[in-house]
Write a protein that holds these residues in place. Structure first.
Motif, mmCIF file in Angstrom:
data_model
loop_
_atom_site.group_PDB
_atom_site.id
_atom_site.type_symbol
_atom_site.label_atom_id
_atom_site.label_comp_id
_atom_site.label_asym_id
_atom_site.label_seq_id
_atom_site.Cartn_x
_atom_site.Cartn_y
_atom_site.Cartn_z
ATOM 1 N N THR A 1 0.384 8.273 -13.834
ATOM 2 C CA THR A 1 -0.685 7.655 -12.877
ATOM 3 C C THR A 1 -1.821 6.116 -13.681
ATOM 4 N N VAL B 1 0.826 -1.233 -0.437
ATOM 5 C CA VAL B 1 0.067 0.100 0.156
ATOM 6 C C VAL B 1 1.171 1.298 -0.045
ATOM 7 N N LEU B 2 2.073 1.499 0.776
ATOM 8 C CA LEU B 2 2.771 2.381 0.737
ATOM 9 C C LEU B 2 3.219 2.621 -0.680
ATOM 10 N N ASN C 1 2.814 1.738 -3.462
ATOM 11 C CA ASN C 1 1.387 2.524 -4.551
ATOM 12 C C ASN C 1 1.025 3.790 -3.873
ATOM 13 N N GLN C 2 0.377 3.959 -2.786
ATOM 14 C CA GLN C 2 0.971 5.339 -3.210
ATOM 15 C C GLN C 2 2.010 6.386 -2.739
ATOM 16 N N TRP C 3 2.897 5.714 -2.558
ATOM 17 C CA TRP C 3 4.170 7.145 -3.435
ATOM 18 C C TRP C 3 4.330 6.746 -4.887
ATOM 19 N N GLY C 4 3.575 6.068 -5.665
ATOM 20 C CA GLY C 4 4.319 5.667 -6.201
ATOM 21 C C GLY C 4 4.816 6.191 -7.815
ATOM 22 N N TYR D 1 7.924 8.574 -7.065
ATOM 23 C CA TYR D 1 8.726 8.869 -6.094
ATOM 24 C C TYR D 1 10.006 8.051 -5.997
#
Length: 621
Positions: A221, A198-199, A201-204, A207
């Motif tokens: 995205t 999850v982390l 994916n959140q950073w993308g 990052y």
């Protein structure tokens, strides 16, 4: 000191080397008190057990072939299946870590303990109590500097969350944690990996892709959307959109963290999307290797995987295959058959390959003089029966999308001559009475194609077509084919105003009654005709009536000229013969009108067509 070296051995996952370091320092006379005074026996114990677990592998995490000098040898045990002895040793080291952490928090690091950070980190890793990437006591240590450091530390900690209950639990999927986290012993491991994913994916991607080619606002995205796009039939990868520049890493900077957190589908989709043509190549090959190894190509989650993830690999391989087909259709086929367990999808893609490349001979061979099909690329992967089915299905698809010419070639190669005759008969009948240049061109194409087929496969000595039709119970299709070929010639003669040859040909086909007594027989014969002929039969009746009318008019005009002069008996005989012929034409025309009425042809409901037939007959009175 021993602790820094020990730390970097752990950082590399090489516990055999870590054990060697302990042995070297234990036997060294130069070992400082700073190192040995803090080396608890429980540390040596856990390292020895882990080294034994690693065996001769390069890393405790995976297999090695020792530079391809031996076959792959999977580990007998893993960190996910800790023994009770290892669990006890791990708890002992975890207690040492807690005491070290308390000590570091209560006082500043002193000069006589220069390796306190390394010692604390080693105890944290070996005890599994806390990830060094999140330990407050190690924030200033500088031991976790890069993304790779963070991921490694987090995953190391995750696998150490497995307890003894997992020793009898089967891990879901080769190399994976499992969709529901397995048994109770792996539940914490699953939750830790899911949290890390999850982390990531959140950073993308922005990052991780640390270069100027990344637009952090809207670039990449759509990596996760690529999975859904593939499931809907879209082509993943291929040409990168103009606004998406390929990052300097080729997409690997983000793909690797995704792979490390078992986000396999997203990693492959992103790599294919962001990496351009090379990214598609790499994603397809990596996906195939993972599939062969037994990995489920999906994103690890604590819930069910979506259908879109299950269709990603086939779409990646199909997309990469499509990128090859313009250069080498055989190579494109080799990639498609790598998905042999995907059944229907593979055959659909092979059909697409056939129709888009038109490399029929390369892929499916050619018909031999004895009627058999020569071996080609498809035969290396499918049986003769399967190839025939693929060719027929491709032909049917070609018909649906308006490519009957391709369908005809494919049906010849399939050996399904009954289906081929149905196609040729349908096309010949459709353009029998062509009225536009486009329709006339199509009719000429099918007439030439049918003539070529006849010249190649129906010549004396070649009986395989007739044998096949007989075995299929489709001999009537051959008769219909012959009739339609003659009708095309008839219409051509009418178009060229060759009325007498046209009528002679029609008379020889014996479709119409010559006397009243033949009327019933000919009506029954019409009803036995193929449906494709019956649908256009009104055109045949009308053209035949026009031919009769022109012959009647021509004969009558020639008779008027002949009767203008003398000639006696000879002229009288000539006039009698002419009258007899005119009466025959009138009789045939009258019979033809009656015949048409008895047939109750649907197309004769068109009043214009029926009026023309009747009017032509009246003009001959």
């Amino acid at each position: 000191g021993v602790w820094p070296r020990l730390f970097y051995c752990l950082r590399c996952g090489d516990l055999v080397a870590a054990k060697s370091i302990l042995q070297q320092f234990g036997n060294s006379t130069n070992t400082s008190n700073d190192d040995t005074s803090h080396m608890d026996p429980s540390v040596s114990n856990i390292i020895s057990q882990l080294a034994k677990l690693q065996q001769t592998q390069e890393s405790i995490f995976g297999d090695s072939t020792n530079s391809n000098t031996r076959p792959a040898q999977p580990l007998q045990h893993s960190l996910l299946h800790p023994s009770p002895t290892m669990m006890q040793a791990r708890r002992s080291v975890a207690d040492l870590y807690e005491r070290a952490k308390t000590r570091s928090q209560s006082s500043e690091m002193s000069m006589d303990e220069p390796f306190l950070y390394y010692r604390t980190a080693c105890l944290a890793m070996l005890g599994g109590a806390e990830s060094i990437s999140e330990a407050s006591t190690l924030v200033k240590s500088g031991l976790v500097k890069t993304v790779e450091d963070y991921l490694y530390a987090s995953l190391w900690h995750a696998v150490h969350l497995a307890d003894g209950a997992s020793s009898s639990t089967v891990i879901g999927g080769a190399g994976g944690i499992g969709g529901g986290g397995g048994g109770g012993g792996l539940r914490k491991v699953s939750e830790a990996v899911a949290r890390l994913s999850v982390l990531v994916n959140q950073w993308g991607p922005s990052y991780f892709e640390q270069d100027d080619t990344v637009n952090t606002n809207d670039m990449y995205t759509g990596a996760s959307d690529a999975v859904a796009y593939a499931a809907q039939g879209g082509t993943v990868g291929g040409a990168t959109p103009s606004h998406n520049k390929v990052p300097s890493s080729g997409g690997w900077a983000f793909a690797l963290p995704l792979l490390a957190t078992q986000q396999y589908a997203m990693a492959l989709a992103y790599l294919a999307e962001a990496g351009g043509g090379l990214g598609l190549l790499q994603a397809a090959h990596l996906g195939v290797v993972m599939d062969v190894a037994g990995l489920s190509i999906g994103d690890f989650t604590l819930v069910e995987r979506s259908v879109s993830q299950q269709t990603l690999l086939p779409m990646l391989v199909a997309s990469y295959s499509a990128s090859l087909q313009g250069v080498d259709a055989g190579a494109a086929l080799k990639y498609l058959v790598l998905l042999s367990d995907k059944g229907k999808f593979v055959k659909e893609q092979v059909q697409r390959l056939l129709l888009e490349t038109h490399q029929f001979e390369t892929l499916a061979g050619a018909i031999q003089p004895d009627g058999s099909r020569s071996n080609a690329a498809l035969d290396a992967y499918f049986s003769k029966k399967q190839v025939s089915t693929i060719l027929v299905d491709a032909a049917n698809h070609a018909i649906r999308v308006g490519k009957p010419a391709d369908a005809a070639e494919l049906l010849v190669l399939s050996g399904r001559f009954g289906a081929l005759f149905e196609l040729m008969n349908r096309e010949l009948a459709s353009y029998l009475n062509a009225s536009t240049p486009e329709d006339f061109e199509k009719r000429q194409f099918w007439f030439n194609a049918a003539g070529q087929f006849h010249a190649i496969h129906l010549t004396p000595g070649r009986s395989y077509v007739q044998t096949t039709l007989d075995a299929e119970g489709n001999i009537s299709l051959g008769n219909t084919f012959q009739l339609l070929m003659n009708l095309v010639v008839f219409f051509d003669r009418c178009r060229d105003q060759q009325w007498e040859p046209a009528w002679v040909l029609m008379d020889n086909l014996q479709l119409f009654p010559k006397t009243e007594s033949e009327m019933t027989v000919k009506v029954e014969a019409f009803r036995a005709l193929d449906n494709c002929v019956r649908r256009v039969f009104h055109h045949v009746v009308l053209a035949a009536m026009e031919a009769l009318c022109h012959l009647f008019r021509t004969l009558k005009q020639s008779g008027g000229t002949a009767g203008g002069g003398g000639g006696g008996v000879s002229n009288t005989n000539q006039l009698n013969t002419m009258d007899q012929s005119l009466n025959e034409f009138r009789t045939r025309a009258r019979l033809l009108v009656t015949f048409a009425r008895l047939l109750n042809l649907p197309s004769l409901g068109d009043s214009d067509t029926y009026v023309r037939i009747s009017q032509l007959e009246k003009n001959m009175m």
